[in-house]
Design a protein around this motif. Structure first.
Motif, PDB file in Angstrom:
ATOM      1  N   SER A  96      -4.714  -0.894  -7.671  1.00 18.91           N
ATOM      2  CA  SER A  96      -5.889  -0.630  -7.048  1.00 18.91           C
ATOM      3  C   SER A  96      -5.932   0.727  -6.375  1.00 18.91           C
ATOM      4  O   SER A  96      -4.734   1.284  -6.085  1.00 18.91           O
ATOM      5  CB  SER A  96      -6.573  -1.692  -6.262  1.00 18.91           C
ATOM      6  OG  SER A  96      -5.644  -1.864  -5.096  1.00 18.91           O
ATOM      7  N   THR A 107       0.949  -1.191   0.106  1.00 17.10           N
ATOM      8  CA  THR A 107      -0.025  -0.149  -0.090  1.00 17.10           C
ATOM      9  C   THR A 107       0.871   1.101   0.027  1.00 17.10           C
ATOM     10  O   THR A 107       1.647   1.586   0.861  1.00 17.10           O
ATOM     11  CB  THR A 107      -0.879  -0.008   1.133  1.00 17.10           C
ATOM     12  OG1 THR A 107      -1.785  -1.237   1.265  1.00 17.10           O
ATOM     13  CG2 THR A 107      -1.811   1.135   1.323  1.00 17.10           C
ATOM     14  N   HIS A 151      -1.055  -0.772  -4.313  1.00 18.52           N
ATOM     15  CA  HIS A 151      -2.439  -0.253  -3.861  1.00 18.52           C
ATOM     16  C   HIS A 151      -2.138   1.107  -3.437  1.00 18.52           C
ATOM     17  O   HIS A 151      -1.236   1.461  -2.501  1.00 18.52           O
ATOM     18  CB  HIS A 151      -3.083  -1.119  -2.580  1.00 18.52           C
ATOM     19  CG  HIS A 151      -4.153  -0.612  -2.182  1.00 18.52           C
ATOM     20  ND1 HIS A 151      -5.325  -0.196  -2.835  1.00 18.52           N
ATOM     21  CD2 HIS A 151      -4.515  -0.128  -0.839  1.00 18.52           C
ATOM     22  CE1 HIS A 151      -6.346   0.003  -2.091  1.00 18.52           C
ATOM     23  NE2 HIS A 151      -5.837   0.275  -0.833  1.00 18.52           N
TER      24      HIS A 151
END
Length: 379
Positions: free
Chosen positions: A185, A107, A147
Protein backbone atom coordinates in the motif's frame (compact mmCIF):
# COMPACT_ATOMS: atom_id res chain seq x y z
CA UNK A 1 6.20 -8.20 -16.33
CA UNK A 2 8.88 -6.06 -17.96
CA UNK A 3 10.03 -4.89 -14.54
CA UNK A 4 11.52 -8.28 -13.77
CA UNK A 5 13.65 -8.09 -16.86
CA UNK A 6 15.54 -5.07 -15.55
CA UNK A 7 16.41 -6.47 -12.13
CA UNK A 8 20.10 -6.45 -11.37
CA UNK A 9 21.91 -9.77 -10.98
CA UNK A 10 22.47 -9.28 -7.21
CA UNK A 11 18.81 -8.49 -6.78
CA UNK A 12 17.76 -11.55 -8.79
CA UNK A 13 19.98 -13.73 -6.60
CA UNK A 14 18.48 -12.14 -3.49
CA UNK A 15 14.98 -12.78 -4.79
CA UNK A 16 15.74 -16.44 -5.37
CA UNK A 17 17.34 -16.93 -1.97
CA UNK A 18 14.55 -15.04 -0.24
CA UNK A 19 11.91 -17.13 -1.99
CA UNK A 20 13.63 -20.32 -0.88
CA UNK A 21 14.02 -18.96 2.65
CA UNK A 22 10.42 -17.86 3.03
CA UNK A 23 8.66 -20.67 1.22
CA UNK A 24 10.87 -23.39 2.63
CA UNK A 25 9.74 -22.65 6.18
CA UNK A 26 6.06 -23.05 5.36
CA UNK A 27 5.78 -26.02 3.05
CA UNK A 28 2.91 -27.58 4.94
CA UNK A 29 0.79 -24.45 5.28
CA UNK A 30 0.74 -21.37 3.05
CA UNK A 31 0.97 -18.08 4.98
CA UNK A 32 -2.09 -15.81 4.84
CA UNK A 33 -2.52 -13.30 2.03
CA UNK A 34 -2.29 -9.63 2.92
CA UNK A 35 -5.73 -8.17 3.57
CA UNK A 36 -6.99 -5.30 1.43
CA UNK A 37 -10.26 -3.43 0.86
CA UNK A 38 -13.16 -5.37 -0.55
CA UNK A 39 -16.59 -4.30 -1.77
CA UNK A 40 -19.30 -4.04 0.86
CA UNK A 41 -17.01 -3.62 3.86
CA UNK A 42 -15.38 -0.67 5.59
CA UNK A 43 -11.62 -1.23 5.63
CA UNK A 44 -10.08 0.02 8.88
CA UNK A 45 -6.36 0.37 9.54
CA UNK A 46 -4.35 2.49 11.94
CA UNK A 47 -0.79 3.60 12.60
CA UNK A 48 1.17 2.64 15.70
CA UNK A 49 4.13 5.06 16.10
CA UNK A 50 7.26 3.73 17.72
CA UNK A 51 7.18 6.52 20.32
CA UNK A 52 3.80 5.27 21.61
CA UNK A 53 5.41 2.26 23.32
CA UNK A 54 2.92 -0.30 24.59
CA UNK A 55 -0.15 1.87 23.92
CA UNK A 56 -1.10 -0.83 21.40
CA UNK A 57 -2.42 -2.90 24.31
CA UNK A 58 -5.56 -0.74 24.36
CA UNK A 59 -6.20 -0.60 20.61
CA UNK A 60 -9.62 -1.63 19.24
CA UNK A 61 -8.28 -4.84 17.79
CA UNK A 62 -11.71 -6.19 16.88
CA UNK A 63 -12.22 -3.17 14.59
CA UNK A 64 -8.91 -3.33 12.71
CA UNK A 65 -7.70 -5.25 9.69
CA UNK A 66 -4.12 -3.95 9.76
CA UNK A 67 -1.82 -1.96 12.03
CA UNK A 68 0.93 0.02 10.33
CA UNK A 69 4.07 0.03 12.47
CA UNK A 70 5.46 3.54 12.13
CA UNK A 71 8.25 3.63 11.08
CA UNK A 72 11.20 2.04 9.26
CA UNK A 73 13.27 4.80 7.68
CA UNK A 74 14.89 4.55 4.27
CA UNK A 75 18.19 6.29 3.53
CA UNK A 76 18.74 8.33 0.38
CA UNK A 77 21.36 5.78 -0.69
CA UNK A 78 18.85 2.91 -0.57
CA UNK A 79 19.79 1.50 2.82
CA UNK A 80 17.74 1.36 6.01
CA UNK A 81 18.56 4.34 8.22
CA UNK A 82 16.60 3.55 11.40
CA UNK A 83 14.33 0.59 12.12
CA UNK A 84 13.14 1.97 15.49
CA UNK A 85 13.39 -1.48 17.00
CA UNK A 86 11.65 -3.37 14.22
CA UNK A 87 11.09 -6.17 14.46
CA UNK A 88 12.81 -7.70 17.50
CA UNK A 89 11.61 -5.07 20.00
CA UNK A 90 8.02 -5.33 18.79
CA UNK A 91 7.45 -9.06 19.22
CA UNK A 92 4.67 -8.38 21.73
CA UNK A 93 2.77 -6.16 19.31
CA UNK A 94 3.15 -8.62 16.44
CA UNK A 95 2.26 -11.65 18.53
CA UNK A 96 -0.88 -10.18 20.08
CA UNK A 97 -2.13 -8.75 16.79
CA UNK A 98 -1.52 -12.05 15.03
CA UNK A 99 -3.41 -13.86 17.78
CA UNK A 100 -6.35 -11.52 17.22
CA UNK A 101 -6.24 -11.80 13.43
CA UNK A 102 -4.76 -8.36 12.70
CA UNK A 103 -1.79 -7.97 10.37
CA UNK A 104 1.10 -5.72 11.41
CA UNK A 105 2.69 -4.00 8.40
CA UNK A 106 5.92 -1.94 8.56
CA UNK A 107 5.64 1.63 7.27
CA UNK A 108 8.65 2.51 5.13
CA UNK A 109 9.33 6.24 5.23
CA UNK A 110 11.48 8.73 3.37
CA UNK A 111 11.14 12.44 4.10
CA UNK A 112 13.02 15.44 2.82
CA UNK A 113 12.99 16.97 -0.61
CA UNK A 114 16.68 16.33 -1.19
CA UNK A 115 16.41 12.69 -0.13
CA UNK A 116 13.60 12.05 -2.63
CA UNK A 117 15.58 13.58 -5.48
CA UNK A 118 18.79 11.75 -4.55
CA UNK A 119 17.28 8.30 -4.15
CA UNK A 120 14.82 8.17 -7.01
CA UNK A 121 17.09 9.81 -9.59
CA UNK A 122 19.59 6.97 -9.13
CA UNK A 123 18.53 3.53 -10.46
CA UNK A 124 21.33 1.82 -8.55
CA UNK A 125 20.18 3.39 -5.27
CA UNK A 126 16.55 2.42 -5.89
CA UNK A 127 17.72 -1.11 -6.63
CA UNK A 128 19.49 -1.15 -3.27
CA UNK A 129 16.30 0.11 -1.63
CA UNK A 130 14.37 -2.82 -3.09
CA UNK A 131 17.05 -5.21 -1.83
CA UNK A 132 16.93 -3.59 1.62
CA UNK A 133 13.17 -3.99 1.85
CA UNK A 134 13.27 -7.58 0.65
CA UNK A 135 15.80 -8.20 3.40
CA UNK A 136 13.41 -6.59 5.88
CA UNK A 137 10.68 -9.01 4.80
CA UNK A 138 13.08 -11.96 4.92
CA UNK A 139 13.97 -11.07 8.52
CA UNK A 140 10.25 -10.84 9.40
CA UNK A 141 8.75 -13.89 7.68
CA UNK A 142 5.33 -13.51 9.31
CA UNK A 143 4.87 -9.99 7.91
CA UNK A 144 2.46 -9.88 5.00
CA UNK A 145 3.40 -6.67 3.26
CA UNK A 146 4.78 -3.14 3.30
CA UNK A 147 3.31 0.34 3.46
CA UNK A 148 5.21 3.12 1.65
CA UNK A 149 5.12 6.65 3.08
CA UNK A 150 7.42 8.70 0.86
CA UNK A 151 6.74 12.43 1.10
CA UNK A 152 8.05 15.44 -0.80
CA UNK A 153 6.61 18.96 -0.77
CA UNK A 154 8.41 20.80 -3.55
CA UNK A 155 8.94 20.35 -7.29
CA UNK A 156 11.17 17.43 -8.24
CA UNK A 157 12.78 16.45 -11.49
CA UNK A 158 10.85 14.32 -13.94
CA UNK A 159 13.58 11.73 -13.48
CA UNK A 160 12.94 11.50 -9.73
CA UNK A 161 9.15 11.50 -10.17
CA UNK A 162 9.33 8.64 -12.65
CA UNK A 163 11.99 6.97 -10.52
CA UNK A 164 9.62 6.73 -7.56
CA UNK A 165 6.95 5.16 -9.76
CA UNK A 166 9.51 2.70 -11.16
CA UNK A 167 10.72 1.90 -7.64
CA UNK A 168 7.16 1.11 -6.52
CA UNK A 169 6.65 -1.13 -9.56
CA UNK A 170 9.98 -2.88 -9.02
CA UNK A 171 9.33 -3.39 -5.33
CA UNK A 172 5.85 -4.79 -5.94
CA UNK A 173 7.11 -7.19 -8.61
CA UNK A 174 9.98 -8.31 -6.38
CA UNK A 175 7.63 -8.92 -3.45
CA UNK A 176 5.27 -10.96 -5.62
CA UNK A 177 8.24 -12.93 -6.87
CA UNK A 178 9.05 -13.86 -3.29
CA UNK A 179 5.44 -14.49 -2.25
CA UNK A 180 2.31 -13.62 -4.25
CA UNK A 181 0.44 -13.14 -0.97
CA UNK A 182 2.48 -10.09 0.06
CA UNK A 183 0.66 -6.75 -0.11
CA UNK A 184 1.81 -3.22 -0.91
CA UNK A 185 0.00 0.00 0.00
CA UNK A 186 1.11 3.58 -0.65
CA UNK A 187 0.50 6.87 1.17
CA UNK A 188 -0.32 9.83 -1.09
CA UNK A 189 -0.84 13.52 -0.43
CA UNK A 190 -4.16 15.33 -0.25
CA UNK A 191 -2.90 17.77 -2.90
CA UNK A 192 0.12 17.50 -5.16
CA UNK A 193 0.47 21.01 -6.57
CA UNK A 194 4.10 20.37 -7.52
CA UNK A 195 3.19 17.23 -9.50
CA UNK A 196 5.80 15.20 -7.64
CA UNK A 197 3.82 11.95 -7.92
CA UNK A 198 2.08 9.91 -10.59
CA UNK A 199 -0.89 8.97 -8.42
CA UNK A 200 -2.72 7.16 -11.21
CA UNK A 201 0.23 4.83 -11.75
CA UNK A 202 0.76 4.35 -8.01
CA UNK A 203 -2.90 3.39 -7.58
CA UNK A 204 -2.53 0.75 -10.27
CA UNK A 205 0.64 -0.64 -8.66
CA UNK A 206 -0.60 -0.74 -5.05
CA UNK A 207 -3.36 -2.72 -3.40
CA UNK A 208 -4.75 0.58 -2.17
CA UNK A 209 -3.76 4.20 -1.48
CA UNK A 210 -3.91 5.84 1.94
CA UNK A 211 -4.83 9.45 1.14
CA UNK A 212 -3.73 12.23 3.47
CA UNK A 213 -6.97 13.42 5.05
CA UNK A 214 -5.30 15.57 7.71
CA UNK A 215 -3.02 18.59 8.09
CA UNK A 216 -5.26 20.56 5.75
CA UNK A 217 -4.31 23.21 8.26
CA UNK A 218 -0.95 22.21 9.65
CA UNK A 219 1.34 23.16 12.48
CA UNK A 220 3.23 25.87 10.56
CA UNK A 221 0.33 27.47 8.66
CA UNK A 222 -0.23 31.22 8.67
CA UNK A 223 -3.82 30.79 9.89
CA UNK A 224 -5.60 28.44 12.26
CA UNK A 225 -8.35 26.21 10.97
CA UNK A 226 -9.77 22.68 10.80
CA UNK A 227 -7.21 19.91 10.50
CA UNK A 228 -9.56 17.69 8.47
CA UNK A 229 -12.61 19.63 7.25
CA UNK A 230 -15.21 17.72 5.26
CA UNK A 231 -16.33 20.85 3.40
CA UNK A 232 -15.72 24.58 3.22
CA UNK A 233 -12.49 26.52 3.75
CA UNK A 234 -11.85 26.88 0.05
CA UNK A 235 -10.42 23.65 -1.25
CA UNK A 236 -9.01 22.57 2.15
CA UNK A 237 -11.54 19.82 2.70
CA UNK A 238 -12.18 16.15 2.05
CA UNK A 239 -14.71 16.81 -0.71
CA UNK A 240 -12.05 18.65 -2.75
CA UNK A 241 -9.47 15.94 -2.07
CA UNK A 242 -11.80 13.23 -3.37
CA UNK A 243 -12.67 15.35 -6.42
CA UNK A 244 -8.97 15.58 -7.22
CA UNK A 245 -8.59 11.80 -7.16
CA UNK A 246 -11.77 11.47 -9.23
CA UNK A 247 -10.21 13.74 -11.85
CA UNK A 248 -7.22 11.39 -12.03
CA UNK A 249 -9.50 8.47 -12.82
CA UNK A 250 -8.60 6.55 -9.66
CA UNK A 251 -11.46 4.34 -8.42
CA UNK A 252 -12.79 5.42 -5.04
CA UNK A 253 -12.78 1.78 -4.02
CA UNK A 254 -8.96 1.98 -3.87
CA UNK A 255 -8.86 5.04 -1.59
CA UNK A 256 -8.48 4.81 2.20
CA UNK A 257 -8.80 8.21 3.89
CA UNK A 258 -6.35 9.15 6.63
CA UNK A 259 -8.18 10.33 9.75
CA UNK A 260 -6.41 12.40 12.44
CA UNK A 261 -6.78 11.49 16.08
CA UNK A 262 -5.13 14.76 17.09
CA UNK A 263 -5.52 18.47 16.65
CA UNK A 264 -3.37 21.58 16.71
CA UNK A 265 -3.31 24.45 19.16
CA UNK A 266 -1.94 27.70 17.68
CA UNK A 267 -1.13 31.09 19.19
CA UNK A 268 -3.37 33.44 17.19
CA UNK A 269 -4.15 37.14 16.86
CA UNK A 270 -7.78 36.58 17.85
CA UNK A 271 -10.53 34.16 18.74
CA UNK A 272 -12.40 34.12 15.43
CA UNK A 273 -12.12 30.94 13.30
CA UNK A 274 -9.28 31.20 10.83
CA UNK A 275 -7.40 33.90 12.74
CA UNK A 276 -3.79 34.48 11.74
CA UNK A 277 -1.25 32.57 13.77
CA UNK A 278 1.49 34.19 15.86
CA UNK A 279 3.78 31.18 15.71
CA UNK A 280 3.87 27.43 15.19
CA UNK A 281 1.15 25.24 16.61
CA UNK A 282 1.57 22.23 18.86
CA UNK A 283 0.07 18.77 18.55
CA UNK A 284 -2.85 17.97 20.85
CA UNK A 285 -3.77 14.27 21.03
CA UNK A 286 -7.50 13.76 21.53
CA UNK A 287 -6.72 11.49 24.46
CA UNK A 288 -3.61 9.45 25.11
CA UNK A 289 -1.88 7.48 27.87
CA UNK A 290 0.22 9.67 30.13
CA UNK A 291 3.39 8.12 28.73
CA UNK A 292 2.57 9.26 25.17
CA UNK A 293 3.58 12.87 24.46
CA UNK A 294 3.40 13.71 28.17
CA UNK A 295 4.17 17.38 27.49
CA UNK A 296 1.24 17.86 25.10
CA UNK A 297 -2.21 19.03 26.22
CA UNK A 298 -5.12 16.71 25.42
CA UNK A 299 -7.59 18.28 23.00
CA UNK A 300 -10.73 16.89 24.65
CA UNK A 301 -9.59 18.09 28.04
CA UNK A 302 -8.77 21.54 26.63
CA UNK A 303 -12.24 21.71 25.10
CA UNK A 304 -13.79 20.88 28.49
CA UNK A 305 -11.75 23.56 30.22
CA UNK A 306 -12.21 26.36 27.69
CA UNK A 307 -15.51 25.43 26.07
CA UNK A 308 -15.85 24.25 22.49
CA UNK A 309 -17.78 25.62 19.53
CA UNK A 310 -18.54 24.00 16.19
CA UNK A 311 -17.58 25.65 12.94
CA UNK A 312 -20.76 25.65 10.82
CA UNK A 313 -18.81 25.61 7.55
CA UNK A 314 -16.71 22.51 8.18
CA UNK A 315 -18.47 20.81 11.09
CA UNK A 316 -15.16 20.74 12.98
CA UNK A 317 -14.97 21.66 16.67
CA UNK A 318 -12.60 24.28 18.04
CA UNK A 319 -11.93 26.29 21.18
CA UNK A 320 -10.24 29.61 21.93
CA UNK A 321 -8.85 31.17 25.09
CA UNK A 322 -6.39 33.78 26.25
CA UNK A 323 -3.12 32.68 27.76
CA UNK A 324 -1.38 34.13 30.80
CA UNK A 325 0.05 36.98 28.72
CA UNK A 326 -3.32 37.90 27.25
CA UNK A 327 -2.59 36.43 23.82
CA UNK A 328 -5.18 34.31 22.06
CA UNK A 329 -4.81 30.57 21.58
CA UNK A 330 -7.00 28.63 19.17
CA UNK A 331 -7.31 24.83 19.08
CA UNK A 332 -8.91 22.71 16.35
CA UNK A 333 -9.49 19.01 16.85
CA UNK A 334 -11.86 16.08 16.22
CA UNK A 335 -14.67 14.94 18.48
CA UNK A 336 -17.12 12.06 18.30
CA UNK A 337 -19.53 14.00 16.10
CA UNK A 338 -16.92 15.07 13.55
CA UNK A 339 -15.39 11.58 13.44
CA UNK A 340 -18.78 9.96 12.89
CA UNK A 341 -19.36 12.42 10.06
CA UNK A 342 -16.07 11.32 8.48
CA UNK A 343 -17.06 7.68 8.65
CA UNK A 344 -20.40 8.54 7.07
CA UNK A 345 -18.57 10.52 4.36
CA UNK A 346 -16.38 7.53 3.51
CA UNK A 347 -19.34 5.18 3.26
CA UNK A 348 -21.58 7.56 1.33
CA UNK A 349 -18.86 8.41 -1.20
CA UNK A 350 -17.96 4.79 -1.87
CA UNK A 351 -14.44 5.04 -0.48
CA UNK A 352 -12.63 1.93 0.71
CA UNK A 353 -12.09 2.82 4.34
CA UNK A 354 -10.16 4.83 6.91
CA UNK A 355 -6.64 4.91 8.34
CA UNK A 356 -6.39 6.40 11.84
CA UNK A 357 -3.25 8.39 12.61
CA UNK A 358 -2.08 7.63 15.18
CA UNK A 359 -4.09 5.05 17.09
CA UNK A 360 -2.41 5.94 20.38
CA UNK A 361 -3.98 9.42 20.33
CA UNK A 362 -7.55 8.11 20.22
CA UNK A 363 -10.14 7.29 22.86
CA UNK A 364 -12.35 4.34 23.72
CA UNK A 365 -15.51 6.31 22.91
CA UNK A 366 -14.38 6.55 19.28
CA UNK A 367 -14.03 2.81 18.89
CA UNK A 368 -17.57 2.23 20.10
CA UNK A 369 -18.87 4.65 17.47
CA UNK A 370 -16.79 2.88 14.84
CA UNK A 371 -18.41 -0.42 15.74
CA UNK A 372 -21.87 1.14 15.35
CA UNK A 373 -21.06 2.64 11.97
CA UNK A 374 -19.62 -0.62 10.68
CA UNK A 375 -22.41 -2.79 12.06
CA UNK A 376 -24.40 -3.20 8.81
CA UNK A 377 -21.24 -4.09 6.90
CA UNK A 378 -19.62 -7.50 6.66
CA UNK A 379 -16.03 -7.70 7.86
Amino acid sequence: MAIRGILSRPLAILLLSAAVSLSGTACSQAPPTAVSPRPGSLFVVGYHPYWAGDAWMSYPVEQLQQVFFFEVELDSDGGLADLHGWHAEWAGLQGEMARRGVQVIPTVTLYGDGAFETLFSDPEATGRAVESLLGLLRDSPTVRGLHLDVEVFQPVSREARDGYTAFTAQLGAAMRGVDPGLGLSVFTLAFDDDDAYNERALAALADYLVVQGYDLHNRTDAAAGPVAALKGWGRLNWASVVERYDSLGIPRSRLVMGVPLYGYEWPTVGAEPGAATRGEGRVTPLEAPESVLPEAPRAWRQAEIHGAARDPESGSPYYAFQDADGGWVQGWFEDRESLRAKLDFVRSRGLAGVAFFPLAYGASAIWGDLETVRAPLQR
